[in-house]
Design an enzyme around this catalytic site. Structure first.
Site: not given
Lengths: 245, 569
Positions: B117, B231, B233, B243, B246, B277, B345, B380
């Site tokens: 990730f 954030q 994304h 979405l 990721e 991100r 996001h 994050r």
């Protein structure tokens, strides 16, 4: 922009005892889902229209309705597929609270009734790690774990239509999801719940529940397999009343 | 006016709320726990999380490495004691959920699988195909059903916190089915209401993500922390903002520009598609500005290419991505690249809490996206937030339960009067007023546009001042809001007005905090202050309510073992 007629079957218990139809003509394009049409109405035409929705990506399960008489997730069907206009109503076989909002209490009670949690005689402490499970073992129940609780299968089920005490497709699929899980030991307890009502035996092979399921859970398969298991248990119980092998 | 009563009231039934409820049962099995939610719990937005949940489960991984990745990802604004506690507890929580039935994806040997990730140095993201949030939520919800002491008030919209003598003593709730507004009194109240992506026009968030808990805490006098950090994304579908996880890059997907380049080479060659991100979202926008993006009627985008992964991997690891791309943009990722663009996001900021979920307002707790502990700091890392719901949902549930054991219910005339006042505010201010002219959707749209324009990925002093001015004007116009629906039964028009009311407050806090942070750090990118400035800004910002709007205070960052250094990948 093209225009489309959306006819909504509405219900307003505070002002009218009976449901009524209301037609809205709105602009639309090829990318709009039926839910987008309802949102257009609510935002620009009539804020009093009531319905549930959230994720708009087919996973929260809120926006199930009857679309031209078929149970659908309205975020997953496109207006362009209904060029003659579209009629949207609340899900069949449920009491209606307001407009397109149905009462979910019975459905929620049924989910709980099948004990949809891990039942084991002995719990392993978390410190000892996971219960091992092979990809093949996961595959045995994975499909039945995909239910989003949208209740379309109840709106399509002829047995539930006739007898609302029938525990119904989603709940049986959920029971089957746990029964088929290699980590699980609660099959007997769930069999009592599912087998106690004749509904499951009344279920024909119609399979409407699996046809309307937007997540390919195939509750009809879960029901047929549960019947086989219950029958087998019953026969084994007669042959070896002191306990099954 | 009847009052409902319980020991512990949890607002929100997503991953954090349900984990908290189960944790509270563990503290005292006969505690009277109520989970109140504006939707049925399985509709909560946890359901939309796709990629996975991080925890150190492998020998090649370590506590310190997960801590360091998280802290570096946060651009050194995470509180390191909270991060250490988080990383320490994460494996136990992931295993606990396995014991409760969560169908985690498995390796051949039967162990829980992990995947790569963004921003994580090694594979440590546990997943359930690409519907991780869905499976976690349903597993938690189904597990919660076994406890009769967890009562649920489904489809109740909480409108305010009741505060008496400096303590949170309950909430006021609107029962959607009947339209009744009632106080619900509790010894402890816990907010688990998630974020507020709907403040922006283009978001992965569901319709229910309207910052309710943040606004209610703020109004009750609890501070919001680090609100400037929103954030984006990098990979949402153009048009809808749906979405694309990721995990599609974790499994090996590439990002391409119009010229066929893997353009991340220019921005983050050491990590490429597995960068964090904030950096990837800015890279995509830089490509747009350089004229190297694709364009259609939904605007500019780049390509996320999975075709080299092959049908088998896509079907096994990313089936939902295939379903979503096929259905909503008519692209089958087995054969064609997916158009993607950055999309709002997640909110790093939220109700300021200690590590046990307690807030400066006695009796009030918070966990999950609504809270700011903070392990996320200025940015994050993907797959830390689901774990955060489990870890801090658990801690906060326990702390709130113990608090409930140690205190009594407050049911005074003053509290009843406050609840009646709230009922009047809603009935007279919204339901029964005849002279409103402003449409909810109009004001909401203008708020969203103002936020994206002035308070989006890139910000300047001027853009933030303009957004703040527009938000103040919208707040004034909101006083003139009109609702079409005068009914009591399931009035979603009223709910939408109350949600907009909440969002306007939260938006003010975001823009206000972004204005005073004159540096660039994590998700906050100030064009006029492009560098990180530890001298002046290595601190949290708290937003507190005042007559003139949010008043800002600072709070030091807790540093344990990782001294701030340049954030390089």
């Amino acid at each position: 922009m093209n225009k489309i007629d959306i006819t909504v079957i509405r219900y307003d218990p505070e002002n009218s005892p009976a449901p009524f139809e209301q037609t809205y003509t709105i602009p639309y394009d090829d990318e709009m889902v039926v839910l987008d049409g309802l949102n257009y109405i609510k935002d620009h035409v009539d804020g009093s229209l009531s319905y549930r929705w959230s994720c708009r990506m087919g996973v929260c399960g809120s926006c199930g309705m009857m679309v031209n008489g078929e149970a659908k997730l309205t975020c997953a069907v496109f207006l362009k597929d209904y060029p003659q206009g579209v009629q949207v109503g609340p899900l069949d076989h449920f009491p209606v609270i307001r407009d397109l909002v149905i009462e979910m209490d019975d459905f929620m009670d049924k989910l709980r009734a099948v004990k949809p949690w891990m039942i084991r005689e002995q719990e392993k402490p978390v410190e000892e790690g996971e219960y091992l499970q092979s990809p093949e073992e996961l595959q045995l129940f994975r499909q039945f774990s995909m239910c989003i609780n949208c209740a379309l299968c109840y709106a399509a089920c002829p047995v539930y239509a006739a007898d609302q005490t029938f525990i119904g497709p989603a709940a049986i699929a959920l029971a089957h999801r746990y029964d088929m899980d290699s980590r699980e030991e609660g099959q007997d307890q769930r069999a009592k719940v599912i087998g106690s009502h004749e509904g499951i035996w009344e279920c024909s092979f119609v399979g409407e529940c699996s046809v309307v399921c937007p997540k390919h859970v195939d509750p009809a398969a879960a029901i047929q397999r549960s019947k086989v298991q219950l029958t087998k248990d019953h026969i084994l119980g007669m042959l070896w009343p002191w306990g099954k092998s | 006016m009847d009052a409902l009563k319980c020991d512990l009231l949890i607002v929100g039934g997503g991953a954090a709320g349900l984990r908290a409820a189960v944790a509270a049962v563990g503290v005292q099995p006969d505690l009277d726990i109520v989970v109140v939610s504006k939707v049925y719990p399985m509709r909560s937005h946890t359901v939309s999380a796709e990629g996975g949940t991080a925890a150190v489960l492998r020998d090649y991984d370590s506590h310190d490495l997960h801590c360091f990745d998280t802290i570096r990802g946060s651009d050194y604004l995470a509180d390191q004691d909270a991060v250490e506690l988080f990383v320490d507890t994460a494996p136990k929580e992931v295993l606990q959920l396995e014991h409760w039935g969560c169908p985690w994806s498995r390796d051949r040997d039967g162990r829980i699988s992990v995947r790569a990730f963004g921003g994580m140095s090694v594979k440590r993201t546990v997943f359930a195909s690409d519907k991780t949030g869905f499976h976690m939520l349903h597993s938690l919800f189904q597990h919660s059903l076994r406890f009769a002491r967890i009562r649920r008030f489904d489809e109740w919209f909480v409108t305010s916190l009741l505060v008496d003598d400096g303590k949170c003593v309950g909430v006021t709730g609107l029962d959607l089915a009947t339209g009744r507004i009632q106080p619900i009194l509790a010894k402890s109240v816990m907010l688990c209401t998630g974020g507020g992506g709907k403040i922006f026009p283009f978001t992965t968030n569901g319709n229910i993500k309207t910052g309710d808990g943040m606004a209610m805490a703020y109004r009750a006098g609890a501070p919001l922390k680090d609100m400037e950090f929103v954030q984006y994304h990098p990979t949402g579908l153009p048009g809808t903002g749906i979405l694309i996880t990721e995990a599609s890059r974790g499994e090996g997907g590439y990002l391409f520009n119009r010229e066929g380049e893997r353009f991340l080479e220019r921005y983050i060659p050491g990590k490429m598609e597995l960068g964090p991100r904030d950096i990837l979202s800015r890279a995509i926008i830089s490509e747009r500005q350089a004229g190297r993006a694709f364009e259609d009627r939904h605007g500019e985008y780049v390509h996320l290419d999975l075709t080299h992964l092959g049908e088998k991997v896509i079907n096994e690891k990313l089936p939902f991505v295939r379903e979503l791309a096929s259905k909503y943009v008519g692209i089958d990722p087995v054969y064609q690249p997916i158009p993607v663009r950055p999309v709002v996001h997640y909110m790093m900021g939220g109700v300021s809490t200690a590590n046990d979920g307690s807030t400066p307002l006695e009796g009030l707790y918070a966990a999950g996206e609504v809270a700011c502990v903070t392990i996320n700091g200025a940015n994050r890392l993907g797959s830390n937030s689901l774990t955060e719901c489990l870890v801090f949902g658990g801690f906060a549930g326990e702390a709130a339960a113990r608090h409930a054991q140690s205190t009594g219910l407050v049911d005074s005339g003053r509290v009843r009067a406050a609840a009646r006042k709230e009922e009047q505010r809603i009935e007279q201010g919204f339901l029964h007023r005849e002279d409103g002219t402003e449409r909810i959707s109009g004001l909401r749209g203008e708020m969203q546009t103002a936020m994206e324009k002035g308070c989006g990925v890139y910000r300047t002093r001027d853009s933030l001042l303009e957004t703040t001015r527009e938000l103040a004007e919208l707040r004034e116009r909101f006083a003139d809001v009109r609702i079409d629906d005068r009914g009591k039964v399931f009035n979603t028009d009223l709910v939408a007005a109350l949600e907009l009311d909440f969002m306007l407050d939260v938006a003010r806090c975001i823009a206000g905090a972004a204005l005073t942070r004159e540096e660039s750090r994590g998700a906050q990118a100030r064009v006029d202050f492009p560098e990180r400035d530890d001298e002046q800004f290595l601190h949290h910002q708290l937003s507190l309510i005042s007559e003139e709007g949010p008043r800002l205070e600072t709070q030091p960052v807790t540093i344990t073992r990782w001294a701030p250094e340049e954030r390089k990948y």
